[in-house]
Design a protein around this motif. Sequence first.
Motif, mmCIF file in Angstrom:
data_model
loop_
_atom_site.group_PDB
_atom_site.id
_atom_site.type_symbol
_atom_site.label_atom_id
_atom_site.label_comp_id
_atom_site.label_asym_id
_atom_site.label_seq_id
_atom_site.Cartn_x
_atom_site.Cartn_y
_atom_site.Cartn_z
ATOM 1 N N PHE A 31 27.427 83.053 6.669
ATOM 2 C CA PHE A 31 26.437 83.958 6.108
ATOM 3 C C PHE A 31 27.072 84.849 5.047
ATOM 4 O O PHE A 31 26.507 85.063 3.981
ATOM 5 C CB PHE A 31 25.792 84.819 7.195
ATOM 6 C CG PHE A 31 24.772 85.775 6.649
ATOM 7 C CD1 PHE A 31 23.499 85.336 6.322
ATOM 8 C CD2 PHE A 31 25.083 87.111 6.456
ATOM 9 C CE1 PHE A 31 22.557 86.204 5.797
ATOM 10 C CE2 PHE A 31 24.155 87.998 5.941
ATOM 11 C CZ PHE A 31 22.882 87.544 5.614
ATOM 12 N N GLY A 32 28.260 85.362 5.334
ATOM 13 C CA GLY A 32 28.940 86.222 4.377
ATOM 14 C C GLY A 32 29.292 85.516 3.080
ATOM 15 O O GLY A 32 29.176 86.084 1.997
ATOM 16 N N VAL A 33 29.700 84.255 3.197
ATOM 17 C CA VAL A 33 30.057 83.496 1.996
ATOM 18 C C VAL A 33 28.827 83.224 1.138
ATOM 19 O O VAL A 33 28.866 83.341 -0.087
ATOM 20 C CB VAL A 33 30.758 82.176 2.391
ATOM 21 C CG1 VAL A 33 30.836 81.214 1.223
ATOM 22 C CG2 VAL A 33 32.145 82.464 2.941
ATOM 23 N N VAL A 34 27.710 82.870 1.782
ATOM 24 C CA VAL A 34 26.512 82.514 1.014
ATOM 25 C C VAL A 34 25.746 83.749 0.553
ATOM 26 O O VAL A 34 25.378 83.870 -0.617
ATOM 27 C CB VAL A 34 25.593 81.577 1.834
ATOM 28 C CG1 VAL A 34 24.291 81.319 1.118
ATOM 29 C CG2 VAL A 34 26.306 80.268 2.117
ATOM 30 N N ALA A 35 25.493 84.678 1.466
ATOM 31 C CA ALA A 35 24.656 85.828 1.130
ATOM 32 C C ALA A 35 25.448 87.014 0.592
ATOM 33 O O ALA A 35 24.866 87.908 -0.025
ATOM 34 C CB ALA A 35 23.871 86.263 2.357
ATOM 35 N N GLY A 36 26.742 87.023 0.801
ATOM 36 C CA GLY A 36 27.563 88.142 0.365
ATOM 37 C C GLY A 36 27.459 88.470 -1.113
ATOM 38 O O GLY A 36 27.287 89.645 -1.471
ATOM 39 N N PRO A 37 27.552 87.485 -1.976
ATOM 40 C CA PRO A 37 27.437 87.804 -3.407
ATOM 41 C C PRO A 37 26.107 88.465 -3.770
ATOM 42 O O PRO A 37 26.076 89.355 -4.621
ATOM 43 C CB PRO A 37 27.574 86.437 -4.087
ATOM 44 C CG PRO A 37 28.381 85.631 -3.131
ATOM 45 C CD PRO A 37 27.957 86.096 -1.775
ATOM 46 N N ALA A 38 25.026 88.079 -3.123
ATOM 47 C CA ALA A 38 23.724 88.689 -3.424
ATOM 48 C C ALA A 38 23.687 90.142 -2.958
ATOM 49 O O ALA A 38 22.971 90.964 -3.533
ATOM 50 C CB ALA A 38 22.610 87.897 -2.761
ATOM 51 N N LEU A 39 24.430 90.441 -1.905
ATOM 52 C CA LEU A 39 24.433 91.800 -1.378
ATOM 53 C C LEU A 39 25.433 92.704 -2.101
ATOM 54 O O LEU A 39 25.266 93.917 -2.124
ATOM 55 C CB LEU A 39 24.736 91.772 0.120
ATOM 56 C CG LEU A 39 23.756 90.958 0.979
ATOM 57 C CD1 LEU A 39 24.256 90.868 2.417
ATOM 58 C CD2 LEU A 39 22.369 91.570 0.938
ATOM 59 N N VAL A 67 16.086 86.117 -8.708
ATOM 60 C CA VAL A 67 15.830 84.891 -7.936
ATOM 61 C C VAL A 67 16.953 84.653 -6.938
ATOM 62 O O VAL A 67 16.705 84.348 -5.766
ATOM 63 C CB VAL A 67 15.684 83.682 -8.896
ATOM 64 C CG1 VAL A 67 15.588 82.392 -8.123
ATOM 65 C CG2 VAL A 67 14.487 83.859 -9.807
ATOM 66 N N LEU A 68 18.197 84.808 -7.372
ATOM 67 C CA LEU A 68 19.328 84.606 -6.471
ATOM 68 C C LEU A 68 19.409 85.697 -5.408
ATOM 69 O O LEU A 68 19.752 85.419 -4.259
ATOM 70 C CB LEU A 68 20.629 84.538 -7.259
ATOM 71 C CG LEU A 68 20.872 83.262 -8.059
ATOM 72 C CD1 LEU A 68 22.172 83.374 -8.840
ATOM 73 C CD2 LEU A 68 20.896 82.062 -7.153
ATOM 74 N N GLU A 69 19.123 86.921 -5.787
ATOM 75 C CA GLU A 69 19.173 88.010 -4.809
ATOM 76 C C GLU A 69 18.156 87.821 -3.697
ATOM 77 O O GLU A 69 18.384 88.234 -2.564
ATOM 78 C CB GLU A 69 18.964 89.358 -5.500
ATOM 79 C CG GLU A 69 20.199 89.841 -6.228
ATOM 80 C CD GLU A 69 20.052 91.265 -6.735
ATOM 81 O OE1 GLU A 69 19.027 91.916 -6.459
ATOM 82 O OE2 GLU A 69 20.982 91.716 -7.418
ATOM 83 N N ARG A 70 17.023 87.214 -4.015
ATOM 84 C CA ARG A 70 16.009 86.956 -2.993
ATOM 85 C C ARG A 70 16.299 85.678 -2.217
ATOM 86 O O ARG A 70 15.955 85.574 -1.043
ATOM 87 C CB ARG A 70 14.630 86.865 -3.631
ATOM 88 C CG ARG A 70 14.040 88.197 -4.012
ATOM 89 C CD ARG A 70 12.563 88.082 -4.353
ATOM 90 N NE ARG A 70 12.284 87.013 -5.314
ATOM 91 C CZ ARG A 70 12.193 87.181 -6.633
ATOM 92 N NH1 ARG A 70 12.355 88.386 -7.146
ATOM 93 N NH2 ARG A 70 11.952 86.170 -7.432
ATOM 94 N N ALA A 71 16.913 84.683 -2.850
ATOM 95 C CA ALA A 71 17.083 83.374 -2.228
ATOM 96 C C ALA A 71 18.340 83.265 -1.362
ATOM 97 O O ALA A 71 18.309 82.595 -0.325
ATOM 98 C CB ALA A 71 17.123 82.291 -3.303
ATOM 99 N N GLY A 96 21.521 81.780 3.480
ATOM 100 C CA GLY A 96 22.680 82.079 4.318
ATOM 101 C C GLY A 96 22.322 82.182 5.786
ATOM 102 O O GLY A 96 23.069 81.717 6.651
ATOM 103 N N ALA A 97 21.167 82.763 6.079
ATOM 104 C CA ALA A 97 20.733 82.879 7.476
ATOM 105 C C ALA A 97 20.432 81.515 8.079
ATOM 106 O O ALA A 97 20.806 81.238 9.228
ATOM 107 C CB ALA A 97 19.510 83.782 7.563
ATOM 108 N N VAL A 98 19.778 80.652 7.314
ATOM 109 C CA VAL A 98 19.472 79.311 7.812
ATOM 110 C C VAL A 98 20.764 78.528 8.024
ATOM 111 O O VAL A 98 20.951 77.869 9.056
ATOM 112 C CB VAL A 98 18.522 78.571 6.846
ATOM 113 C CG1 VAL A 98 18.418 77.096 7.184
ATOM 114 C CG2 VAL A 98 17.148 79.222 6.858
ATOM 115 N N LEU A 99 21.667 78.601 7.062
ATOM 116 C CA LEU A 99 22.949 77.916 7.200
ATOM 117 C C LEU A 99 23.726 78.453 8.403
ATOM 118 O O LEU A 99 24.317 77.680 9.167
ATOM 119 C CB LEU A 99 23.777 78.078 5.928
ATOM 120 C CG LEU A 99 25.164 77.445 5.965
ATOM 121 C CD1 LEU A 99 25.052 75.930 6.063
ATOM 122 C CD2 LEU A 99 25.952 77.845 4.736
#
Length: 106
Positions: free
Chosen positions: A35-43, A50-54, A59-62
């Motif tokens: 989750f941190g690897v996928v969603a971290g950059p958006a946070l 688009v990326l900040e929302r996606a 990341g949660a699904v993964l």
Amino acid sequence: MTSHGGRRGQAERDAITVEIGYALCSAVFAAAVAFGVVAGPALLFDLPAVLERALPPVGAVLAALLFCARVVSVLVRFRRSPQPSRSPQPSRPGQPSQPGRTSPDS
């Protein structure tokens, strides 16, 4: 019940408990890293909207999929590993029967 029809001993129950705990802890860690690897950059960074929302939902699904896969793989591997038998170990030939005695060939 075990495969030979008897009840599980305390050691078997303890081993199962430890393995379940290991499976859950390692799965939580792997899911958090994913989750941190996928969603971290958006946070952390200012990305396009688009990326900040996606990224966080992706990341949660993964993370959820990785969590399930890790738990299942650890428990299946534990189930397939050879379990110690309950039968007493046969005595080895040539060994002394009394403590402190040596066999003639030692």
